[in-house]
Design a protein around this motif. Structure first.
Motif, PDB file in Angstrom:
ATOM      1  N   THR A   1       7.353 -12.002  -5.136  1.00 44.13           N
ATOM      2  CA  THR A   1       6.317 -11.042  -5.746  1.00 44.13           C
ATOM      3  C   THR A   1       5.318 -10.860  -5.155  1.00 44.13           C
ATOM      4  O   THR A   1       4.699  -9.722  -5.137  1.00 44.13           O
ATOM      5  CB  THR A   1       5.920 -11.840  -7.105  1.00 44.13           C
ATOM      6  N   GLU A   2       4.710 -11.790  -4.184  1.00 40.14           N
ATOM      7  CA  GLU A   2       3.490 -11.569  -3.511  1.00 40.14           C
ATOM      8  C   GLU A   2       3.806 -10.551  -2.370  1.00 40.14           C
ATOM      9  O   GLU A   2       3.051  -9.554  -1.844  1.00 40.14           O
ATOM     10  CB  GLU A   2       3.117 -12.848  -2.853  1.00 40.14           C
ATOM     11  N   PHE A   3       4.995 -10.529  -1.810  1.00 41.84           N
ATOM     12  CA  PHE A   3       5.587  -9.710  -0.771  1.00 41.84           C
ATOM     13  C   PHE A   3       5.544  -8.230  -1.080  1.00 41.84           C
ATOM     14  O   PHE A   3       5.178  -7.286  -0.580  1.00 41.84           O
ATOM     15  CB  PHE A   3       6.833 -10.306  -0.350  1.00 41.84           C
TER      16      PHE A   3
ATOM     17  N   ARG B   1       3.178  -2.774  -1.792  1.00 38.28           N
ATOM     18  CA  ARG B   1       2.657  -1.768  -2.718  1.00 38.28           C
ATOM     19  C   ARG B   1       1.151  -1.622  -2.250  1.00 38.28           C
ATOM     20  O   ARG B   1       0.878  -0.404  -2.091  1.00 38.28           O
ATOM     21  CB  ARG B   1       2.723  -2.240  -4.189  1.00 38.28           C
ATOM     22  N   ARG B   2       0.501  -2.491  -1.711  1.00 39.78           N
ATOM     23  CA  ARG B   2      -0.883  -2.226  -1.549  1.00 39.78           C
ATOM     24  C   ARG B   2      -1.207  -1.458  -0.157  1.00 39.78           C
ATOM     25  O   ARG B   2      -1.833  -0.638   0.163  1.00 39.78           O
ATOM     26  CB  ARG B   2      -1.870  -3.639  -1.176  1.00 39.78           C
ATOM     27  N   ALA B   3      -0.263  -1.737   0.670  1.00 39.09           N
ATOM     28  CA  ALA B   3      -0.069  -1.030   2.224  1.00 39.09           C
ATOM     29  C   ALA B   3       0.491   0.257   2.018  1.00 39.09           C
ATOM     30  O   ALA B   3       0.183   1.125   3.018  1.00 39.09           O
ATOM     31  CB  ALA B   3       0.755  -1.893   2.945  1.00 39.09           C
ATOM     32  N   HIS B   4       1.074   0.609   1.131  1.00 41.40           N
ATOM     33  CA  HIS B   4       1.574   1.808   0.805  1.00 41.40           C
ATOM     34  C   HIS B   4       0.952   2.782  -0.266  1.00 41.40           C
ATOM     35  O   HIS B   4       1.524   3.866  -0.570  1.00 41.40           O
ATOM     36  CB  HIS B   4       2.982   1.887   0.724  1.00 41.40           C
TER      37      HIS B   4
END
Length: 73
Positions: free
Chosen positions: A59-61, A66-69
């Motif tokens: 889930t963290e990955f 999502r944050r990076a994109h």
């Protein structure tokens, strides 16, 4: 509940996953999953002589991706 239900590949109650189970949850191949583990992008923990992927690490990955994109605001 029978053994088949408990050992279902879709069992979301598992806390530690085999690499293949983590790859299935991420919908990626096993080889790519091993690469993510080797580079430290996906966390694993030792369990005796085995390595397992904590379910929350999957889930963290995904959240990190999502944050990076996200588009710049």
């Amino acid at each position: 509940m029978n053994d088949r239900d408990f050992n279902s590949p879709e069992d979301h109650t598992l806390v530690l996953l085999k690499v293949e189970e983590a790859a299935r949850r991420l919908q990626i191949g096993r080889t790519l999953c091993y690469r993510l583990i080797r580079t430290g992008e996906l966390e694993t923990v030792p369990v005796g002589r085995l390595r397992r992927v904590p379910a929350d690490a999957v889930t963290e990955f995904a959240a990190k991706l999502r944050r990076a994109h996200r588009p710049a605001a």
